[in-house]
Design a protein around this motif. Structure first.
Motif, PDB file in Angstrom:
ATOM      1  N   LEU A  45       0.862  -0.761  -0.472  1.00 27.30           N
ATOM      2  CA  LEU A  45       0.115   0.250   0.040  1.00 27.30           C
ATOM      3  C   LEU A  45       0.733   1.297   0.456  1.00 27.30           C
ATOM      4  CD1 LEU A  45      -2.638  -1.492   2.618  1.00 27.30           C
ATOM      5  CD2 LEU A  45      -3.133  -0.165   0.158  1.00 27.30           C
ATOM      6  N   GLU A  49       1.015   3.826  -3.334  1.00 29.30           N
ATOM      7  CA  GLU A  49       0.816   5.523  -3.247  1.00 29.30           C
ATOM      8  C   GLU A  49       1.684   6.630  -2.957  1.00 29.30           C
ATOM      9  OE1 GLU A  49      -0.074   8.404   1.051  1.00 29.30           O
ATOM     10  OE2 GLU A  49      -0.551   6.104   1.379  1.00 29.30           O
ATOM     11  N   HIS A  50       2.897   5.863  -2.648  1.00 33.38           N
ATOM     12  CA  HIS A  50       3.664   7.216  -2.868  1.00 33.38           C
ATOM     13  C   HIS A  50       4.568   6.588  -4.904  1.00 33.38           C
ATOM     14  CE1 HIS A  50       8.247   7.889  -4.122  1.00 33.38           C
ATOM     15  NE2 HIS A  50       8.286   8.476  -4.025  1.00 33.38           N
ATOM     16  N   ASN A  53       0.471   7.826  -6.208  1.00 29.05           N
ATOM     17  CA  ASN A  53      -0.249   9.080  -5.425  1.00 29.05           C
ATOM     18  C   ASN A  53      -1.720   8.336  -5.192  1.00 29.05           C
ATOM     19  OD1 ASN A  53      -0.460  11.136  -3.352  1.00 29.05           O
ATOM     20  ND2 ASN A  53      -1.060  12.523  -5.236  1.00 29.05           N
ATOM     21  N   ALA A  54      -1.977   7.300  -5.044  1.00 34.19           N
ATOM     22  CA  ALA A  54      -3.109   6.678  -5.085  1.00 34.19           C
ATOM     23  C   ALA A  54      -3.465   6.137  -3.866  1.00 34.19           C
ATOM     24  CB  ALA A  54      -3.326   5.060  -5.857  1.00 34.19           C
ATOM     25  N   LYS A  55      -4.229   6.955  -2.777  1.00 36.22           N
ATOM     26  CA  LYS A  55      -4.318   6.350  -1.530  1.00 36.22           C
ATOM     27  C   LYS A  55      -5.514   5.424  -0.787  1.00 36.22           C
ATOM     28  CE  LYS A  55      -3.334  10.611   0.932  1.00 36.22           C
ATOM     29  NZ  LYS A  55      -2.438   9.911   1.538  1.00 36.22           N
ATOM     30  N   VAL A  76      -6.427   0.281  -7.849  1.00 39.00           N
ATOM     31  CA  VAL A  76      -5.321   1.672  -6.966  1.00 39.00           C
ATOM     32  C   VAL A  76      -5.534   2.114  -8.412  1.00 39.00           C
ATOM     33  CG1 VAL A  76      -3.021   1.295  -7.559  1.00 39.00           C
ATOM     34  CG2 VAL A  76      -3.872   0.165  -6.059  1.00 39.00           C
ATOM     35  N   GLU A  83      -6.901  10.420  -7.376  1.00 37.22           N
ATOM     36  CA  GLU A  83      -6.049  12.073  -7.944  1.00 37.22           C
ATOM     37  C   GLU A  83      -5.639  12.672  -8.683  1.00 37.22           C
ATOM     38  OE1 GLU A  83      -4.307  13.340  -5.750  1.00 37.22           O
ATOM     39  OE2 GLU A  83      -5.313  12.396  -4.282  1.00 37.22           O
TER      40      GLU A  83
END
Length: 86
Positions: A45, A49-50, A53-55, A76, A83
């Protein structure tokens, strides 16, 4: 194969070297599938995210051990698209 799926498979294969690009999207992330433990799932995860940029929240059904690889990749993709649209 999508860029996101390729990235996810790359991260998983670092954790579980037996996982290759031709792995089925129907396999669960955890026991009985890709065998990711909870700490490995959190690392996945964080990496996603990194990179995109998908939280995705830890409690999201797609981030649970019983979610399939396909469900995770789809989540994702949705989060990254949301985003990008924001």
């Amino acid at each position: 194969m999508s860029e996101i799926r390729s990235f996810v498979i790359g991260i998983i294969s670092e954790i579980n070297p037996s996982v290759t690009e031709d792995v089925s999207d129907e396999l669960p992330l955890g026991p009985g599938g890709l065998e990711l433990e909870s700490l490995a799932l959190v690392e996945l995860l964080v990496q996603v995210e990194h990179e995109f940029n998908a939280k995705i929240a830890d409690e999201d059904p797609a981030a649970q051990p019983d979610a399939t690889l396909g469900q995770f990749v789809s989540a994702v993709e949705r989060a990254a698209a949301a985003e990008a649209a924001a």
